[in-house]
Design a protein around this motif. Sequence first.
Motif, PDB file in Angstrom:
ATOM      1  N   GLY A  38       0.817  -1.210   0.000  1.00 36.03           N
ATOM      2  CA  GLY A  38       0.000   0.000   0.000  1.00 36.03           C
ATOM      3  C   GLY A  38       0.847   1.255   0.000  1.00 36.03           C
ATOM      4  O   GLY A  38       0.552   2.218  -0.719  1.00 36.03           O
ATOM      5  N   THR A  42       0.863   4.076  -2.984  1.00 38.61           N
ATOM      6  CA  THR A  42       0.461   5.464  -2.738  1.00 38.61           C
ATOM      7  C   THR A  42       1.621   6.433  -2.861  1.00 38.61           C
ATOM      8  O   THR A  42       1.399   7.627  -3.010  1.00 38.61           O
ATOM      9  CB  THR A  42      -0.191   5.616  -1.350  1.00 38.61           C
ATOM     10  OG1 THR A  42       0.715   5.161  -0.356  1.00 38.61           O
ATOM     11  CG2 THR A  42      -1.490   4.836  -1.270  1.00 38.61           C
ATOM     12  N   SER A  43       2.851   5.936  -2.822  1.00 38.93           N
ATOM     13  CA  SER A  43       4.004   6.837  -2.929  1.00 38.93           C
ATOM     14  C   SER A  43       4.381   7.114  -4.384  1.00 38.93           C
ATOM     15  O   SER A  43       5.357   7.798  -4.645  1.00 38.93           O
ATOM     16  CB  SER A  43       5.205   6.254  -2.183  1.00 38.93           C
ATOM     17  OG  SER A  43       5.682   5.106  -2.857  1.00 38.93           O
ATOM     18  N   SER A  77     -11.344  -0.340  -8.264  1.00 36.33           N
ATOM     19  CA  SER A  77     -10.554   0.433  -9.224  1.00 36.33           C
ATOM     20  C   SER A  77     -10.495  -0.292 -10.549  1.00 36.33           C
ATOM     21  O   SER A  77     -10.447  -1.518 -10.589  1.00 36.33           O
ATOM     22  CB  SER A  77      -9.142   0.650  -8.687  1.00 36.33           C
ATOM     23  OG  SER A  77      -8.436  -0.558  -8.648  1.00 36.33           O
ATOM     24  N   ARG A  82      -4.263  -2.950  -6.848  1.00 37.00           N
ATOM     25  CA  ARG A  82      -4.147  -3.339  -5.442  1.00 37.00           C
ATOM     26  C   ARG A  82      -4.617  -4.767  -5.174  1.00 37.00           C
ATOM     27  O   ARG A  82      -4.891  -5.138  -4.041  1.00 37.00           O
ATOM     28  CB  ARG A  82      -4.908  -2.357  -4.580  1.00 37.00           C
ATOM     29  CG  ARG A  82      -4.317  -0.974  -4.697  1.00 37.00           C
ATOM     30  CD  ARG A  82      -4.824  -0.088  -3.637  1.00 37.00           C
ATOM     31  NE  ARG A  82      -4.151   1.184  -3.777  1.00 37.00           N
ATOM     32  CZ  ARG A  82      -3.641   1.849  -2.780  1.00 37.00           C
ATOM     33  NH1 ARG A  82      -3.731   1.374  -1.570  1.00 37.00           N
ATOM     34  NH2 ARG A  82      -3.052   2.992  -2.961  1.00 37.00           N
TER      35      ARG A  82
END
Length: 166
Positions: A38, A42-43, A77, A82
């Motif tokens: 995760g 997200t980075s 999504s 993910r």
Amino acid sequence: MGHNAGMATTRRELGLRLILAYKLGKAALWLVLASVLGLLATSGRLEAFRAVAGELQDHVASRWSLLLGQALASALSAGGLRLVELGLGIDGLTSVLEAWALWRGHRWGPWLVAVASALPVPFEAWELVRQPSPWRALLLAVNLAVVAYLAAWLRHHRRDGAPRGR
């Protein structure tokens, strides 16, 4: 009280303690890996995320948790990036619930763990045949051992937790 006194005393049996340790270790590992994935996603490090996710999907994560994660990822999504994160998170949380039920000595705890461990066996066996790996073989062997032990344990214990005579 919420738990069966008979199960509470017998949960100290070596087999049950080993299953409890396995479930807690698996849960911790899967939840940490899901968190790392995760953070990578997200980075903005999607290539690193994809590489790690691909390795986990191919060698570590069980098929049933990936299928469930895939269904959720498709709903959440379009890209489903993910998938592995969700699969590992779901598998980790399921293992926490199983460990908690055994630790608390709930009558239904061994049943929950036996069923949850047996459900992925056909998928794991298929994946092992389709794409052999030592990790998949180990995961399949551990799940089969858990199911066999708990089936024998349940067979020898009455509803009140007392061992049955032969």
